[in-house]
Design an enzyme around this catalytic site. Structure first.
Site, PDB file in Angstrom:
ATOM      1  N   ASN A  87       0.828  -1.205   0.000  1.00 34.26           N
ATOM      2  CA  ASN A  87       0.000   0.000   0.000  1.00 34.26           C
ATOM      3  C   ASN A  87       0.860   1.251   0.000  1.00 34.26           C
ATOM      4  O   ASN A  87       1.920   1.296   0.614  1.00 34.26           O
ATOM      5  CB  ASN A  87      -0.928   0.012   1.222  1.00 34.26           C
ATOM      6  N   ASP A  89      -0.590   4.120   1.004  1.00 30.74           N
ATOM      7  CA  ASP A  89      -1.123   4.999   2.053  1.00 30.74           C
ATOM      8  C   ASP A  89      -0.213   4.945   3.282  1.00 30.74           C
ATOM      9  O   ASP A  89       0.739   4.167   3.334  1.00 30.74           O
ATOM     10  CB  ASP A  89      -2.586   4.622   2.392  1.00 30.74           C
ATOM     11  N   HIS A 104       5.762  -0.518  -2.841  1.00 32.99           N
ATOM     12  CA  HIS A 104       5.304   0.171  -4.052  1.00 32.99           C
ATOM     13  C   HIS A 104       5.325   1.692  -3.914  1.00 32.99           C
ATOM     14  O   HIS A 104       4.650   2.389  -4.663  1.00 32.99           O
ATOM     15  CB  HIS A 104       3.903  -0.320  -4.426  1.00 32.99           C
TER      16      HIS A 104
END
Ligand code: APR
Length: 230
Positions: A87, A89, A104
């Protein structure tokens, strides 16, 4: 302390209101992945790519970690926990997890297009066309796009190899190399797979499958770890 390594994907943030990629109404449904998440897409239309990630950032700005993120942070009292997340975030950090490897990239960072070592925090939600690094080149999202190297992979593999317990939470396991990380754990390592719709894994020993949403699945895993005195 036993080393607990947790690979997370978009499913762990779903209960915080952040869309996954491949579920119904997922992020990729309305987008051509290569247009918004590849170097080719960036060269073709930088404004479109910046806007796509600006919208993602806006959606995450006020998102709060849910009980799955919080419990994984709390498990640091009993385990040496490392989160390897796909993620982008920042909900694991907001929950208080102290060791987070972002495979990522990270939404709230921007990267120079001239010198990848130049990475800056993004304040607010926008990277605009014309925002430049100190060397004068356009800033891009600090995201690992399709077709790009995954710089944190080596560190993730080392972490997986040293795991005493390995858990996978909320990922379709469709994107490599992240999806292959579990294969770096030895056979005797207890493994957990937690997902609302379990992805397919090759047969392996010591795998406990928990078909549940992340919040209840992580509680169940914590109970099993406690009951088995891990
Ligand atoms: N709790 C647990 N799992 C859930 C929940 C939930 N509340 N909601 C959805 N899921 C599961 C789905 O069943 C699915 O297995 O989360 C997974 C989400 O899968 P994807 O949308 O494919 O997301 P992810 O696996 O993280 O994608 C990997 O692909 O596009 C790239 O870079 C992007 O990091 C991303 C990577």
């Amino acid at each position: 302390m036993k080393r607990l390594v947790v690979l997370t994907g978009a499913g762990i943030s779903a209960e915080s209101g952040i869309s996954t990629f491949r579920d119904q109404n997922g992020l990729w449904e309305g987008h051509d992945v290569m247009e918004v998440a590849s170097p080719e897409g960036w060269h073709k239309n930088r404004e479109l790519v910046l806007d796509f990630y600006n919208q993602r950032r806006k959606a995450c700005l006020n998102a709060k970690p849910n009980s799955a993120h919080l419990l994984l942070a709390d498990l640091e009292k009993d385990f040496d926990v490392t989160i390897i997340t796909q993620n982008v975030d920042d909900l694991h950090e907001k929950a208080g997890s102290s060791k987070v490897i972002h495979l990522h990239g990270e939404l709230f960072k921007a990267q120079s297009t001239a010198d990848p070592s130049l990475v800056y925090p993004v304040n607010g939600w926008e990277i605009k066309l014309g925002d430049k690094c100190e060397k004068g080149s356009q800033l891009r999202p600090f995201i690992v796009w399709f077709g790009e190297q995954v710089p944190m992979m080596e560190s993730a593999i080392n972490t997986a190899e040293q795991a005493d317990i390995f858990a996978v939470v909320g990922t379709s396991l469709l994107v490599y190399p992240a999806a292959g990380l579990i294969m770096y754990c030895s056979a005797e390592v207890p493994k957990f797979l937690i997902d609302i719709k379990l992805p397919v894994l090759p047969a392996m020993q010591n795998l406990t499958k928990i078909e549940a949403k992340a919040s209840t699945g992580v509680v169940k895993m914590a109970e099993i770890l406690r009951d088995r005195h891990f």
